[in-house]
Design a protein around this motif. Sequence first.
Motif, short mmCIF file in Angstrom:
data_model
loop_
_atom_site.label_atom_id
_atom_site.label_comp_id
_atom_site.label_asym_id
_atom_site.label_seq_id
_atom_site.Cartn_x
_atom_site.Cartn_y
_atom_site.Cartn_z
N ASP A 1 31.89 43.02 -13.34
CA ASP A 1 30.93 44.10 -13.43
C ASP A 1 30.81 44.57 -14.87
N ASN A 2 29.67 45.12 -15.16
CA ASN A 2 29.39 45.65 -16.49
C ASN A 2 29.27 47.16 -16.38
N VAL A 3 29.62 47.89 -17.42
CA VAL A 3 29.50 49.34 -17.40
C VAL A 3 28.07 49.79 -17.64
N GLU A 4 27.19 48.89 -18.02
CA GLU A 4 25.79 49.24 -18.22
C GLU A 4 25.14 49.51 -16.86
N PRO A 5 24.11 50.32 -16.82
CA PRO A 5 23.58 50.77 -15.53
C PRO A 5 22.75 49.76 -14.75
N ASP A 6 22.09 48.84 -15.39
CA ASP A 6 21.19 47.93 -14.69
C ASP A 6 21.30 46.51 -15.24
N PHE A 7 20.87 45.57 -14.40
CA PHE A 7 20.85 44.17 -14.79
C PHE A 7 19.47 43.58 -14.53
N ASN A 8 19.07 42.64 -15.37
CA ASN A 8 17.88 41.84 -15.13
C ASN A 8 18.34 40.44 -14.76
N VAL A 9 17.64 39.82 -13.83
CA VAL A 9 17.99 38.48 -13.35
C VAL A 9 16.89 37.50 -13.76
N TYR A 10 17.32 36.36 -14.28
CA TYR A 10 16.41 35.28 -14.65
C TYR A 10 16.82 34.04 -13.87
N ARG A 11 15.83 33.23 -13.46
CA ARG A 11 16.11 32.09 -12.59
C ARG A 11 15.36 30.84 -13.07
N TYR A 19 14.41 29.79 -18.27
CA TYR A 19 14.56 30.75 -17.20
C TYR A 19 13.34 31.65 -17.14
N SER A 20 12.94 31.97 -15.93
CA SER A 20 11.84 32.90 -15.73
C SER A 20 12.40 34.23 -15.26
N PHE A 21 11.79 35.30 -15.72
CA PHE A 21 12.19 36.62 -15.26
C PHE A 21 12.01 36.68 -13.75
N TYR A 22 13.02 37.19 -13.04
CA TYR A 22 12.95 37.21 -11.58
C TYR A 22 13.09 38.61 -10.98
N ALA A 23 14.00 39.43 -11.49
CA ALA A 23 14.20 40.76 -10.92
C ALA A 23 14.72 41.71 -11.99
N ALA A 24 14.30 42.97 -11.89
CA ALA A 24 14.72 43.98 -12.87
C ALA A 24 15.42 45.13 -12.18
N GLY A 25 16.26 45.81 -12.94
CA GLY A 25 16.86 47.04 -12.46
C GLY A 25 17.87 46.87 -11.36
N ILE A 26 18.52 45.73 -11.29
CA ILE A 26 19.54 45.50 -10.27
C ILE A 26 20.71 46.42 -10.60
N PRO A 27 21.12 47.31 -9.67
CA PRO A 27 22.11 48.34 -10.01
C PRO A 27 23.55 47.86 -10.04
N ALA A 28 23.86 46.66 -9.60
CA ALA A 28 25.23 46.17 -9.61
C ALA A 28 25.21 44.67 -9.86
N SER A 29 26.37 44.07 -10.05
CA SER A 29 26.41 42.65 -10.35
C SER A 29 26.30 41.78 -9.11
N PHE A 31 23.92 40.28 -6.30
CA PHE A 31 22.49 40.05 -6.14
C PHE A 31 22.28 38.99 -5.08
N VAL A 32 21.36 39.24 -4.15
CA VAL A 32 21.02 38.27 -3.12
C VAL A 32 19.58 37.82 -3.36
N ASP A 33 19.40 36.53 -3.53
CA ASP A 33 18.07 35.96 -3.75
C ASP A 33 17.56 35.44 -2.41
N ALA A 64 23.56 27.84 -7.61
CA ALA A 64 23.80 27.72 -6.17
C ALA A 64 22.75 26.81 -5.56
N ILE A 65 23.13 26.16 -4.45
CA ILE A 65 22.20 25.37 -3.66
C ILE A 65 22.25 25.92 -2.24
N PRO A 66 21.22 26.65 -1.81
CA PRO A 66 21.25 27.23 -0.46
C PRO A 66 21.21 26.14 0.62
#
Length: 68
Positions: A1-11, A19-29, A31-33, A64-66
Amino acid sequence: DNVEPDFNVYRSTTSGGPYSFYAAGIPASAFVDAGVTNGTAYFYVVTAVNQGMVESLMSSEAWAIPQG
């Protein structure tokens, strides 16, 4: 975990990107895609965004490979 408040996810479907921008403002480390296709490899990196809206460098790649 990071002490910063939000995470951006790229996929990507290619290791190493691009990588393409995928999600913004994720509040914790954690993430479910939910928008994936079974059997397709997905590669992710995240950045931390601090309260001043400054984005960090990209993390190391995770993948990951679903298998529905």
